[in-house]
Scaffold this active site. Structure first.
Site, PDB file in Angstrom:
ATOM      1  N   ARG A  16       0.806  -1.225   0.000  1.00 39.62           N
ATOM      2  CA  ARG A  16       0.000   0.000   0.000  1.00 39.62           C
ATOM      3  C   ARG A  16       0.838   1.273   0.000  1.00 39.62           C
ATOM      4  NH1 ARG A  16      -3.769  -3.262   1.522  1.00 39.62           N
ATOM      5  NH2 ARG A  16      -2.105  -4.139   2.755  1.00 39.62           N
ATOM      6  N   THR A  17       1.799   1.359   0.930  1.00 42.07           N
ATOM      7  CA  THR A  17       2.566   2.603   1.032  1.00 42.07           C
ATOM      8  C   THR A  17       3.401   2.798  -0.232  1.00 42.07           C
ATOM      9  OG1 THR A  17       2.609   2.283   3.414  1.00 42.07           O
ATOM     10  CG2 THR A  17       4.128   3.912   2.534  1.00 42.07           C
ATOM     11  N   LYS A  76      25.838  -6.367  -0.648  1.00 36.50           N
ATOM     12  CA  LYS A  76      27.305  -6.480  -0.545  1.00 36.50           C
ATOM     13  C   LYS A  76      27.823  -5.804   0.708  1.00 36.50           C
ATOM     14  CE  LYS A  76      27.403  -6.248  -5.571  1.00 36.50           C
ATOM     15  NZ  LYS A  76      27.579  -5.297  -6.659  1.00 36.50           N
ATOM     16  N   ARG A  87      11.553   3.171   3.577  1.00 40.51           N
ATOM     17  CA  ARG A  87      11.014   2.281   4.619  1.00 40.51           C
ATOM     18  C   ARG A  87      12.144   1.363   5.049  1.00 40.51           C
ATOM     19  NH1 ARG A  87       5.525  -1.115   4.746  1.00 40.51           N
ATOM     20  NH2 ARG A  87       4.850   0.985   5.257  1.00 40.51           N
ATOM     21  N   HIS A 136       5.380   5.971  11.570  1.00 35.72           N
ATOM     22  CA  HIS A 136       4.878   5.873  10.195  1.00 35.72           C
ATOM     23  C   HIS A 136       4.078   7.150   9.932  1.00 35.72           C
ATOM     24  CE1 HIS A 136       3.486   4.465   6.475  1.00 35.72           C
ATOM     25  NE2 HIS A 136       3.229   3.198   6.770  1.00 35.72           N
TER      26      HIS A 136
HETATM   27  C1  NCD Z   1       1.456  -0.674   8.206  1.00 38.69           C
HETATM   28  C2  NCD Z   1       2.948  -0.677   8.367  1.00 38.69           C
HETATM   29  O1  NCD Z   1       3.668  -1.065   7.467  1.00 38.69           O
HETATM   30  O2  NCD Z   1       3.356  -0.246   9.422  1.00 38.69           O
HETATM   31  N1  NCD Z   1       1.006  -0.793   6.920  1.00 38.69           N
HETATM   32  C3  NCD Z   1       0.964   0.328   6.145  1.00 38.69           C
HETATM   33  O3  NCD Z   1       1.949   0.943   5.842  1.00 38.69           O
HETATM   34  N2  NCD Z   1      -0.249   0.728   5.750  1.00 38.69           N
HETATM   35  C4  NCD Z   1       0.749  -1.535   9.137  1.00 38.69           C
HETATM   36  C5  NCD Z   1       1.226  -2.929   9.358  1.00 38.69           C
HETATM   37  O4  NCD Z   1       2.138  -3.414   8.713  1.00 38.69           O
HETATM   38  O5  NCD Z   1       0.624  -3.563  10.226  1.00 38.69           O
END
Ligand code: NCD
Length: 284
Positions: free
Chosen positions: A29-30, A59, A80, A108
């Protein structure tokens, strides 16, 4: 941005801009909402998923060296990473904007922005709200960031419900209380407040457990069913979830008009990413 999205109009706000999507942890999703946002605004992306297996990181390259390289290739980096603090370390190493798309069990913030936008659209305010947070409040970074966001506004009350192993950390609790947020910890669904504006349900974060048996024991401690909705949810509330869900909301709840995790929340995600990218790249 939402109007642009609704009309599906192609914008040129990010024409000529390149954004690197550097994802060291899985994401659909993100990653997807940022990719969609950049392209809808006329920009392009460099997509790097799972660099631990596919890139120089395999590496042994450090995060700082990786972002320094992509600073030359692009105008902003969305990152991320499994380590808390990774995004701010990356930001310290480069001059271009770094957007934190989730750092371990830390924060987040872009999810918090879209969650707050979803709440705002429904209630037209971000203060004087009653929210319920359920699930993995210890490891859930979306929970930490949404609580941080809501703690900036006055008169918010939150009820917290989790297995005892996954309660919000005392440090987090103290920080939010010091900002004026009222926090009430409960231990059963029967204690859910009838007057809540929103429920924020979350999955137990399997990947943060060392012992998978411990995870199995508590993963479905609290499940939303149609009966739970009927018994405890008010008519004007919304049921939110950052997704992915893994059983903690039954699929039969999806058609309830109060469920917004596949509708308003997802839509908000793309428009919030569009606005944020335009903002950090100096286009609005
Ligand atoms: C979340 C995350 O990655 O922290 N998902 C997201 O980005 N919408 C929630 C999760 O992984 O539970």
């Amino acid at each position: 941005m939402q109007k642009l999205l609704e009309k599906k109009e192609q914008s040129e706000i990010l024409k000529g801009s390149i954004v690197t999507l550097l994802f060291y942890e899985p994401s659909s999703r993100t990653f997807g909402s940022f990719a969609s946002a950049v392209r809808r605004l006329g920009g392009t992306t460099i997509d790097i998923q799972n660099p631990k297996q596919t890139a120089s990181v395999a590496k042994g390259e450090t995060l700082e060296d990786t972002v320094k390289t992509f600073e030359t290739y692009s105008d902003a980096i969305v990152i991320r990473h499994p380590d808390t603090g990774a995004a701010s370390n990356a930001a310290a190493a480069v001059k271009i904007p770094i957007i934190n798309a989730g750092d371990g069990i830390g924060e987040h913030p872009t999810q918090a922005l879209l969650d707050m936008f979803t709440i705002y659209q429904k209630f037209e305010r971000l203060d004087s709200l009653t929210g319920v947070f359920v699930g993995d409040l210890l490891n859930g970074r979306t929970v930490h960031s949404l609580l941080t966001g809501l703690s900036l506004f006055k008169n918010n009350t939150v009820y917290l419900l989790s297995p005892k192993e996954l309660r919000l950390s005392p440090q987090h609790k103290k920080t939010f209380e010091e900002k004026g947020m009222k926090i009430i910890e409960i231990s059963a669904l029967s204690e859910l407040p009838k007057q809540a504006n929103f429920w924020y349900w979350t999955r137990v974060q399997k990947e943060r457990f060392n012992d998978i048996k411990e995870y199995e024991k508590i993963k479905l401690a609290f499940v939303v069913t149609p009966e739970v909705m009927k018994k405890y949810a008010g008519q004007n509330m919304i049921l939110m979830h950052p997704l992915p869900r893994v059983g903690e909301i039954e699929t039969s709840v999806d058609s309830d008009t109060r469920s917004v995790y596949f509708s308003d929340q997802i839509r908000s995600g793309v428009s919030v990413c569009m606005a944020l990218l335009a903002l950090v790249l100096g286009k609005i």
